[in-house]
Design a protein around this motif. Structure first.
Motif, PDB file in Angstrom:
ATOM      1  N   ASN A  12       0.796  -1.186  -0.022  1.00 35.72           N
ATOM      2  CA  ASN A  12      -0.059  -0.401   0.095  1.00 35.72           C
ATOM      3  C   ASN A  12       0.764   0.804  -0.099  1.00 35.72           C
ATOM      4  O   ASN A  12       0.625   2.228   0.576  1.00 35.72           O
ATOM      5  CB  ASN A  12      -0.608  -0.411   1.417  1.00 35.72           C
ATOM      6  CG  ASN A  12      -1.761  -1.633   1.081  1.00 35.72           C
ATOM      7  OD1 ASN A  12      -3.269  -1.182   0.867  1.00 35.72           O
ATOM      8  ND2 ASN A  12      -1.833  -2.250   1.354  1.00 35.72           N
ATOM      9  N   ASP A  71      -4.104   9.686   4.994  1.00 31.41           N
ATOM     10  CA  ASP A  71      -5.653   8.562   4.892  1.00 31.41           C
ATOM     11  C   ASP A  71      -5.553   6.796   5.385  1.00 31.41           C
ATOM     12  O   ASP A  71      -6.222   5.948   5.869  1.00 31.41           O
ATOM     13  CB  ASP A  71      -5.913   9.619   4.044  1.00 31.41           C
ATOM     14  CG  ASP A  71      -5.343   8.814   2.397  1.00 31.41           C
ATOM     15  OD1 ASP A  71      -4.626   9.160   2.466  1.00 31.41           O
ATOM     16  OD2 ASP A  71      -5.904   9.572   1.248  1.00 31.41           O
ATOM     17  N   VAL A  72      -4.253   6.660   4.040  1.00 25.53           N
ATOM     18  CA  VAL A  72      -3.958   4.734   3.850  1.00 25.53           C
ATOM     19  C   VAL A  72      -4.063   4.091   5.426  1.00 25.53           C
ATOM     20  O   VAL A  72      -4.368   3.400   5.900  1.00 25.53           O
ATOM     21  CB  VAL A  72      -2.888   4.762   2.714  1.00 25.53           C
ATOM     22  CG1 VAL A  72      -2.872   3.235   2.782  1.00 25.53           C
ATOM     23  CG2 VAL A  72      -3.743   5.485   1.693  1.00 25.53           C
ATOM     24  N   SER A  73      -3.227   4.951   6.124  1.00 27.28           N
ATOM     25  CA  SER A  73      -2.458   4.799   7.696  1.00 27.28           C
ATOM     26  C   SER A  73      -3.959   3.874   8.416  1.00 27.28           C
ATOM     27  O   SER A  73      -4.039   3.916   8.859  1.00 27.28           O
ATOM     28  CB  SER A  73      -1.450   5.560   8.340  1.00 27.28           C
ATOM     29  OG  SER A  73      -0.453   5.637   7.028  1.00 27.28           O
ATOM     30  N   GLU A 118      -6.652   4.444   7.374  1.00 24.52           N
ATOM     31  CA  GLU A 118      -7.959   3.918   7.156  1.00 24.52           C
ATOM     32  C   GLU A 118      -7.252   1.815   7.710  1.00 24.52           C
ATOM     33  O   GLU A 118      -8.563   1.072   8.220  1.00 24.52           O
ATOM     34  CB  GLU A 118      -8.603   3.514   5.832  1.00 24.52           C
ATOM     35  CG  GLU A 118      -9.424   4.630   4.965  1.00 24.52           C
ATOM     36  CD  GLU A 118     -10.131   4.301   5.607  1.00 24.52           C
ATOM     37  OE1 GLU A 118     -10.774   3.358   6.542  1.00 24.52           O
ATOM     38  OE2 GLU A 118     -11.288   5.903   5.955  1.00 24.52           O
ATOM     39  N   ARG A 119      -5.953   1.603   7.078  1.00 21.94           N
ATOM     40  CA  ARG A 119      -4.761   0.247   8.429  1.00 21.94           C
ATOM     41  C   ARG A 119      -5.840   0.247   9.723  1.00 21.94           C
ATOM     42  O   ARG A 119      -5.584  -1.200   9.847  1.00 21.94           O
ATOM     43  CB  ARG A 119      -4.048   0.330   7.623  1.00 21.94           C
ATOM     44  CG  ARG A 119      -3.781  -1.363   7.615  1.00 21.94           C
ATOM     45  CD  ARG A 119      -2.503  -1.190   7.148  1.00 21.94           C
ATOM     46  NE  ARG A 119      -0.878   0.059   7.824  1.00 21.94           N
ATOM     47  CZ  ARG A 119      -0.814   0.354   7.246  1.00 21.94           C
ATOM     48  NH1 ARG A 119      -0.960   1.473   5.691  1.00 21.94           N
ATOM     49  NH2 ARG A 119      -0.025   1.973   7.810  1.00 21.94           N
TER      50      ARG A 119
END
Length: 211
Positions: free
Chosen positions: A133, A139-141, A143-144
């Protein structure tokens, strides 16, 4: 038998193994604490977190650092893991001796083995998730973290326990610092890093939505 293995080891080779274990362990503890400080920049805002992640990429520190850390981790696994009893009879002996001696440091070593094996599996999954990823972004972190907050909570506590008590055991083993003051210092640092990790986990989950 475990005792026979201990008596027939090459002292010079054992010294080299111990030095590699010490070096790799110190490097991994330094990385873990530095990594947690990096993650905790989310407390200063998404822009700060993203800017730091982008800076690490722009100067190729991520691409150089990650393979180096993986190599050092393998070195540590091989050197530290050589003392782990693999046979059931040996494990029974270790467990019986731990209960008989009732020493704190003995149980610390037992839990170091348990947490080390667990971290090996969890950290591998974490690294795989990060690499698939890429690049790192707030934002990615978020969601994870929202989806797997329980995973990162377990990894946080296991990692900080293993790092804090691991560095304590190494410093005591080599006789560099008095046992009691060293214990206070390592526990204090571990508590600080845990607090940063928990705060960062809370912020990430807030960004990603309620738990």
């Amino acid at each position: 038998m475990l005792v026979q293995k201990l008596l027939t080891r090459n002292p010079r080779a054992e010294l080299y193994y111990d030095l590699v274990e010490l070096f790799s362990g110190l490097c991994l503890v330094g990385f873990l604490w530095t990594h947690m400080i990096f993650v905790a920049t989310i407390l200063l805002g998404e822009d700060v977190y993203n800017a730091l992640a982008k800076g690490l990429d722009d100067y190729y520190l991520s691409y150089i650092g990650i393979p180096i850390v993986i190599v050092i981790a393998i070195m540590h696994i091989l050197t530290a893991g050589r003392r782990i009893p693999t046979r059931y009879q040996e494990q029974k002996i270790i467990w019986r001796h731990a209960k008989m001696i009732k020493g704190t440091d003995t149980w610390v070593w037992v839990f170091q083995v348990i947490t080390g094996v667990a971290i090996l599996a969890l950290a591998a999954m974490h690294v795989f998730t990060i690499l698939t990823n890429w690049p790192i972004q707030a934002d990615v972190s978020a969601e994870r973290m929202k989806a797997f907050w329980w995973f990162y909570l377990i990894l946080l506590f296991l990692g900080e326990y293993h790092a804090g008590f691991g560095i304590y055991r190494q410093f005591v083993k080599w006789g560099w610092f008095p046992r009691k003051p060293l214990g206070y210092v390592t526990k204090m640092i571990t508590a600080i890093i845990l607090a940063l990790g928990l705060a960062a986990l809370w912020v990430f989950n807030s960004l990603g939505g309620a738990l």
